[in-house]
Write an enzyme that holds these catalytic residues in place. Sequence first.
Site, short mmCIF file in Angstrom:
data_model
loop_
_atom_site.label_atom_id
_atom_site.label_comp_id
_atom_site.label_asym_id
_atom_site.label_seq_id
_atom_site.Cartn_x
_atom_site.Cartn_y
_atom_site.Cartn_z
NE ARG A 159 38.72 6.76 0.43
CZ ARG A 159 38.17 7.84 0.40
NH1 ARG A 159 37.61 8.99 -0.55
NH2 ARG A 159 38.36 8.88 1.17
CE LYS A 190 35.80 -17.27 -2.81
NZ LYS A 190 34.26 -17.63 -2.73
C1 LIG Z 1 33.31 -16.70 -0.84
C2 LIG Z 1 31.81 -16.20 -1.73
C3 LIG Z 1 31.52 -14.90 -1.77
C4 LIG Z 1 32.01 -13.92 -0.63
O1 LIG Z 1 33.08 -13.16 -1.36
P1 LIG Z 1 34.65 -13.02 -1.16
O2 LIG Z 1 35.16 -12.59 -1.89
O3 LIG Z 1 35.70 -14.19 0.10
O4 LIG Z 1 34.37 -12.22 0.20
C5 LIG Z 1 29.67 -14.80 -1.84
N1 LIG Z 1 29.00 -15.38 -2.65
C6 LIG Z 1 29.81 -16.67 -3.02
C7 LIG Z 1 28.89 -17.18 -3.65
C8 LIG Z 1 30.68 -17.07 -3.12
O5 LIG Z 1 31.29 -18.32 -3.00
#
Ligand SMILES: *Cc1c(COP(=O)(O)O)cnc(C)c1O
Length: 386
Positions: free
Chosen positions: A48, A198
Amino acid sequence: MAYKPSTTAIHNGLNDDAQFGCVVPPIYLSSTYNFTDFNEPREHDYSRRGNPGRDIVQKTLAQLEGGHSAVMTNSGMSALHLLCTVFLQPGDLLVAPHDCYGGSYRLFNSQHQRGAYQVQFVDQNNEAELQAALEKKPKLVLIETPSNPLLRIYDIEKIAQQAHDTGALVAVDNTFLSPILQQPLALGADFVIHSCTKYLNGHSDIIAGAIIAKDEKWAEELAWWANNIGVTGGAFDSYLLLRGIRTLSPRIKQQQSNAQELVNYLKAQSQVKKLYYPGLLDHTGHDIAVKQQKGFGAMLSFEFSGDESQLRRFLRALTLFTLAESLGGVETLISHTATMTHAGMSAEARAEAGITDSLLRISVGLEDPSDLIADLENAFKVAAQY
Ligand SMILES: *Cc1c(COP(=O)(O)O)cnc(C)c1O
């Protein structure tokens, strides 16, 4: 020696294995590490707190954003939560964008309601509104640019300067562009936040996040709190994220080029009422995008011209555009903002934010753009029949 981003992305962690000479670093699954002797811990004691695979990906993220260090977390949301936990005490003010990511909005609002800290949502392009909020001496100002789903552009350098003048720290959510196309630390931010889910991972197969800190003085505190509240990224996800980052630069450049081709097509399409893409000369904030971005990215939105049944036919007829939330993967996704990413907002709040019921958002992937355009062309035809 400092390498260019594509070299950094490929090179980190290669050939580190003395035992077998693995070129690619292995996945270190062990949750715990032995002590070499009484009171003699190694570099790692518990996974962790520290994991060799996560170390490599953190170093890579820090180098790509031009920061001192990075903490990889188990989601983008936990990265935001970690940042707020470290820097905001009860009573402290967070200034956040009025059109920030829906999950961020929910997090800040719920933490505000339980008294963890205060939040004020502001249109950061409205000078008077921003100044009024800054006069309240916030501890932290969060910027998110380009925004979701209308791709509004906010001037990082200008807002960071104004925030610093009042003594606030500045964080930028850089999820929509990645460090290949925008480097907020060089524009004055103190922290960069990513949903690594993303573009950074890019294959829609993990949930992960990161905070990259510009200054050495924050490194220890962020790492300590990440371990303390237990939000660090796991071993498998660290491996997949590093593998995704290897190809980040060519991926996002090709996706951006595909997006430009789609924009060229959609611009002339009569069933498109309004098109949102920062590369368009008449897009609000285009000049700022030219100044602070290295490209216009691979996200675009448009207003479909037609009623709901035509919209349904359009979406059903598409074969290469998957109806799904999220973005940044190699596959093209399309989402209907009002019923998907922004369904949690009231119809009035959506209207105020400029989100109509006919707004569609596209995360352009790596398919051949001519196939994507042919698919759109067919779906527009199907929608127009009757
Ligand atoms: C998806 C997203 C998040 C959150 O991220 P997760 O990995 O889904 O927890 C935060 N900010 C933006 C701009 C995003 O597109």
